[in-house]
Design a protein around this motif. Structure first.
Motif, PDB file in Angstrom:
ATOM      1  N   ARG A  23       0.857  -1.187   0.000  1.00 59.55           N
ATOM      2  CA  ARG A  23       0.000   0.000   0.000  1.00 59.55           C
ATOM      3  C   ARG A  23       0.891   1.233   0.000  1.00 59.55           C
ATOM      4  N   PHE A  24       0.617   2.168  -0.878  1.00 58.34           N
ATOM      5  CA  PHE A  24       1.417   3.378  -0.908  1.00 58.34           C
ATOM      6  C   PHE A  24       0.551   4.572  -1.294  1.00 58.34           C
ATOM      7  N   THR A  25       1.115   5.761  -1.060  1.00 60.22           N
ATOM      8  CA  THR A  25       0.377   7.006  -1.289  1.00 60.22           C
ATOM      9  C   THR A  25       1.175   7.936  -2.197  1.00 60.22           C
ATOM     10  N   LEU A  26       0.469   8.606  -3.099  1.00 57.18           N
ATOM     11  CA  LEU A  26       1.067   9.625  -3.954  1.00 57.18           C
ATOM     12  C   LEU A  26       0.335  10.939  -3.740  1.00 57.18           C
ATOM     13  N   LYS A  27       1.012  12.017  -4.072  1.00 59.21           N
ATOM     14  CA  LYS A  27       0.385  13.329  -3.989  1.00 59.21           C
ATOM     15  C   LYS A  27       0.523  14.042  -5.322  1.00 59.21           C
ATOM     16  N   THR A  28      -0.507  14.770  -5.684  1.00 59.34           N
ATOM     17  CA  THR A  28      -0.484  15.551  -6.913  1.00 59.34           C
ATOM     18  C   THR A  28      -1.497  16.678  -6.786  1.00 59.34           C
ATOM     19  N   GLU A  29      -1.420  17.633  -7.665  1.00 59.94           N
ATOM     20  CA  GLU A  29      -2.444  18.684  -7.664  1.00 59.94           C
ATOM     21  C   GLU A  29      -3.738  18.196  -8.321  1.00 59.94           C
ATOM     22  N   VAL A  30      -3.592  17.520  -9.461  1.00 56.38           N
ATOM     23  CA  VAL A  30      -4.765  17.059 -10.218  1.00 56.38           C
ATOM     24  C   VAL A  30      -4.602  15.577 -10.509  1.00 56.38           C
ATOM     25  N   VAL A  31      -5.624  14.788 -10.172  1.00 59.49           N
ATOM     26  CA  VAL A  31      -5.638  13.402 -10.625  1.00 59.49           C
ATOM     27  C   VAL A  31      -6.755  13.269 -11.651  1.00 59.49           C
ATOM     28  N   VAL A  32      -6.405  12.723 -12.812  1.00 55.38           N
ATOM     29  CA  VAL A  32      -7.361  12.525 -13.904  1.00 55.38           C
ATOM     30  C   VAL A  32      -7.619  11.032 -14.018  1.00 55.38           C
ATOM     31  N   ILE A  33      -8.880  10.657 -13.918  1.00 58.09           N
ATOM     32  CA  ILE A  33      -9.247   9.229 -13.942  1.00 58.09           C
ATOM     33  C   ILE A  33      -9.717   8.882 -15.345  1.00 58.09           C
ATOM     34  N   GLY A  34      -8.886   8.183 -16.090  1.00 55.78           N
ATOM     35  CA  GLY A  34      -9.201   7.848 -17.474  1.00 55.78           C
ATOM     36  C   GLY A  34      -8.307   8.625 -18.422  1.00 55.78           C
ATOM     37  N   SER A  35      -7.853   7.961 -19.491  1.00 64.48           N
ATOM     38  CA  SER A  35      -6.867   8.561 -20.386  1.00 64.48           C
ATOM     39  C   SER A  35      -7.367   8.667 -21.819  1.00 64.48           C
ATOM     40  N   GLY A  36      -8.686   8.632 -21.996  1.00 66.41           N
ATOM     41  CA  GLY A  36      -9.242   8.697 -23.347  1.00 66.41           C
ATOM     42  C   GLY A  36      -9.431  10.126 -23.822  1.00 66.41           C
ATOM     43  N   ALA A  37     -10.470  10.336 -24.624  1.00 72.31           N
ATOM     44  CA  ALA A  37     -10.679  11.627 -25.278  1.00 72.31           C
ATOM     45  C   ALA A  37     -10.738  12.773 -24.269  1.00 72.31           C
ATOM     46  N   GLY A  38     -11.534  12.632 -23.213  1.00 71.96           N
ATOM     47  CA  GLY A  38     -11.680  13.708 -22.242  1.00 71.96           C
ATOM     48  C   GLY A  38     -10.501  13.811 -21.289  1.00 71.96           C
ATOM     49  N   GLY A  39     -10.063  12.682 -20.747  1.00 71.92           N
ATOM     50  CA  GLY A  39      -8.987  12.693 -19.753  1.00 71.92           C
ATOM     51  C   GLY A  39      -7.680  13.211 -20.316  1.00 71.92           C
ATOM     52  N   SER A  40      -7.350  12.781 -21.532  1.00 67.77           N
ATOM     53  CA  SER A  40      -6.076  13.228 -22.113  1.00 67.77           C
ATOM     54  C   SER A  40      -6.107  14.723 -22.396  1.00 67.77           C
ATOM     55  N   MET A  41      -7.269  15.235 -22.798  1.00 66.74           N
ATOM     56  CA  MET A  41      -7.384  16.671 -23.055  1.00 66.74           C
ATOM     57  C   MET A  41      -7.198  17.472 -21.763  1.00 66.74           C
ATOM     58  N   VAL A  42      -7.866  17.045 -20.686  1.00 65.36           N
ATOM     59  CA  VAL A  42      -7.731  17.747 -19.412  1.00 65.36           C
ATOM     60  C   VAL A  42      -6.280  17.704 -18.938  1.00 65.36           C
ATOM     61  N   ALA A  43      -5.653  16.534 -19.061  1.00 68.78           N
ATOM     62  CA  ALA A  43      -4.262  16.388 -18.621  1.00 68.78           C
ATOM     63  C   ALA A  43      -3.363  17.368 -19.365  1.00 68.78           C
ATOM     64  N   TRP A  44      -3.558  17.489 -20.666  1.00 68.14           N
ATOM     65  CA  TRP A  44      -2.706  18.381 -21.448  1.00 68.14           C
ATOM     66  C   TRP A  44      -2.958  19.844 -21.100  1.00 68.14           C
ATOM     67  N   GLU A  45      -4.224  20.210 -21.036  1.00 67.42           N
ATOM     68  CA  GLU A  45      -4.547  21.608 -20.768  1.00 67.42           C
ATOM     69  C   GLU A  45      -3.985  22.050 -19.407  1.00 67.42           C
TER      70      GLU A  45
END
Length: 533
Positions: A28-50
């Motif tokens: 079990r481990f923990t990560l930290k980030t400002e934004v977590v995007v769940i899913g890497s398809g059309a919507g998720g990849s766009m949000v990640a890039w922007e």
């Protein structure tokens, strides 16, 4: 100017295998980030890039495995078992309607047919006027559509991209007096092998694997595969991260439990998976609409056999569309011939020797897909605990939807007969074909609605939407116009589930445009949403 490093071959994706080899990672481990995007398809990849290019720390988590383009073989049978959800057998509760989805890094953009359409202005005006979604008014959102179109290299098919199947559709339309046009697709210098649904090994399809994901990585975003988010964490009306399970994609054995602390959570798993996640997370839903309003944009495929050899599977998979009926009746028709594996998995036209004889005629076949706007009455529901429950997709055609689809099949059949087809294979669970246009109506009459439309027409859906619809009334919608879930600050949706009502256009372009708008809205509220402002 900031230097950006783009990987030369594939993406730097962290997989379950990488984590299993890392001694510093325990069970079990923990990560930290400002934004977590769940899913890497059309919507998720766009949000990640922007958001990554805006300077945010972004982590994309994808439940499916990572398959670099170089691993694709153009054999659909291989792809279905590797990167389609449930091996391309995701079904409704009565097991008679298929809902194929990509389940891999890049999501359904990896297996899509590259069709890109914008909703007509009349639809956008309705959404902005009658539904009050001013952010969808044509003068507001059209510039974003155009921006996405440039990013995706959307273009009308050139003459060399229109294959023999499409030419038969053109001939039929010309004789019937129906309007047609080349399809817009997001592909560059298409290799014309006709295997879009099996993944593009040459990276010419503008899937998320070659556009927004590597662009996001170039700006510092991280991507994790084999990582299924089981629950969004919420405290005092605020999302603060997610819990996930990392599994080996081949053995399904758990590698680790993961918690990701994040200031903003973006759900982008699609119109089936996102409502399931939010239901498992027990988000407050005063509207009672979460998972409801499922619109599936159902379609049936009519196959036609011609005397001459067409080899209609060669060339661009989708060449032309019939646009005669979109605004008046909500029908879309796309030329495309199903690949042999698709026909086999659906058991088209018999079994055993009968099916073998049918498949021997494959080089003489052409296909036309007839889509109809449905009523958006379906539902996606998670039953049981968040760890041991199961999904239920409820959608069967109403009598009205059944008649629409049947009429669409009749129109498609007439187009092919007008083009000289010798026989039409009807999209029915019965083995039905019509040898001439004079026999067509009688054969169609043999397809009856039966019990709730079950096992009548062979129906597929690649374009589910509407299950977390946006709206200005918190008692009628799951998210507000910014894509933020009502009553859960910092939790956003950025996929097809946002669409406010059933639509007739292929949704890929709209999903990416909405995701861009959601991401830009998050960035604009930086002072409010992020600790660093």
């Amino acid at each position: 100017m900031r230097a950006i490093n783009i990987p030369r071959d594939g993406l730097p994706v962290t997989t379950a295998r990488d984590m299993a080899r890392d001694d510093s990672i325990s069970g079990r481990f923990t990560l930290k980030t400002e934004v977590v995007v769940i899913g890497s398809g059309a919507g998720g990849s766009m949000v990640a890039w922007e958001l990554a290019r805006a300077g945010r720390q972004v982590l994309v988590v994808e439940a499916g495995p990572y398959h670099p383009s170089s691993a694709f073989t153009e054999h659909l049978g291989d792809t279905m078992t590797e990167i389609y959800r449930e091996q391309a057998a995701q079904l409704n509760a009565t097991a008679d309607v298929l809902f194929p989805e990509g389940a891999c890094v890049g999501g359904s953009t990896v297996i899509g047919a590259c069709v890109m359409q914008q909703p007509p202005d009349s639809v956008l005006r309705r959404w902005s006027g009658e539904l009050g979604l001013k952010n969808l008014a044509p003068d507001v959102i059209k510039p974003l559509f155009e921006e996405v179109g440039r990013e995706q290299y959307v273009h009308l098919n050139d003459a060399h991209e229109i294959n023999t199947t499409a030419h038969k559709v053109i001939q039929g339309c010309e004789r019937m007096g129906f309007s047609w046009k080349p399809v817009s697709r997001n592909v560059r210098q298409c290799a014309l092998t006709g295997h879009c649904l099996a993944g593009c090994p040459s990276d010419r399809k503008m899937s998320a694997l070659v556009t927004h994901l590597p662009w996001a990585v170039g700006h510092g975003a991280r991507v994790m595969a084999d990582t299924e988010v089981t629950r969004v964490l919420i405290r005092n009306g605020r999302a603060y991260g997610v819990e996930a399970v990392v599994r080996d994609p081949r053995t399904r054995q758990k590698v680790a439990d993961l918690r990701i602390d994040a200031e903003v959570v973006v759900a982008a798993g699609g119109a089936i998976q996102t409502p399931l996640l939010l239901q498992r997370s027990e988000i407050p839903d005063v509207s009672g609409q979460l998972g409801k309003n499922l619109a599936v944009q159902p379609f049936v495929q009519v196959l036609a056999r011609f005397r001459e050899e067409l080899h209609g599977f060669r060339g661009a998979l989708v060449g032309v569309e019939i646009d005669e009926f979109i605004e008046t009746d909500g029908y879309m028709f796309f030329s495309a011939l199903a690949e042999p594996e698709q026909l086999m998995i659906q058991g088209n036209q018999g079994a055993g020797p009968d099916h073998i004889n049918f498949m021997k005629s494959y080089k003489h076949l052409a296909g036309l897909n007839a889509f109809a706007v449905d009523e958006g009455r379906g539902e996606v529901k998670w039953k049981g605990s968040h760890t041991d429950g199961r999904k239920v997709i409820s959608w069967n055609p109403s009598r009205s939807e059944f008649e629409k689809l049947k009429h669409g099949a009749a129109l498609a059949s007439r187009v092919f007969f007008a083009a000289g087809a010798e026989e039409i294979y009807l999209p029915s669970f019965q083995r039905l074909s019509a040898p001439s246009v004079f026999d067509l109506d009688a054969r169609l009459d043999e397809i009856t609605y039966g019990v709730r439309g079950m096992y009548s027409l062979r129906i597929n859906s690649f374009s589910s939407h509407g299950t977390c619809r946006m709206g200005v009334d918190r008692y009628q919608a799951v998210t507000n116009a910014r894509g933020e879930v009502y009553d859960v600050k910092g939790l956003f949706v950025a996929d097809a589930s946002l669409l406010p009502e059933p639509m007739a256009s292929a949704p890929h372009w709209t999903v990416q445009t909405l995701a861009k708008q959601v991401a830009q809205g998050i960035h604009a509220r930086g002072q409010e949403l992020f600790l660093k402002g």
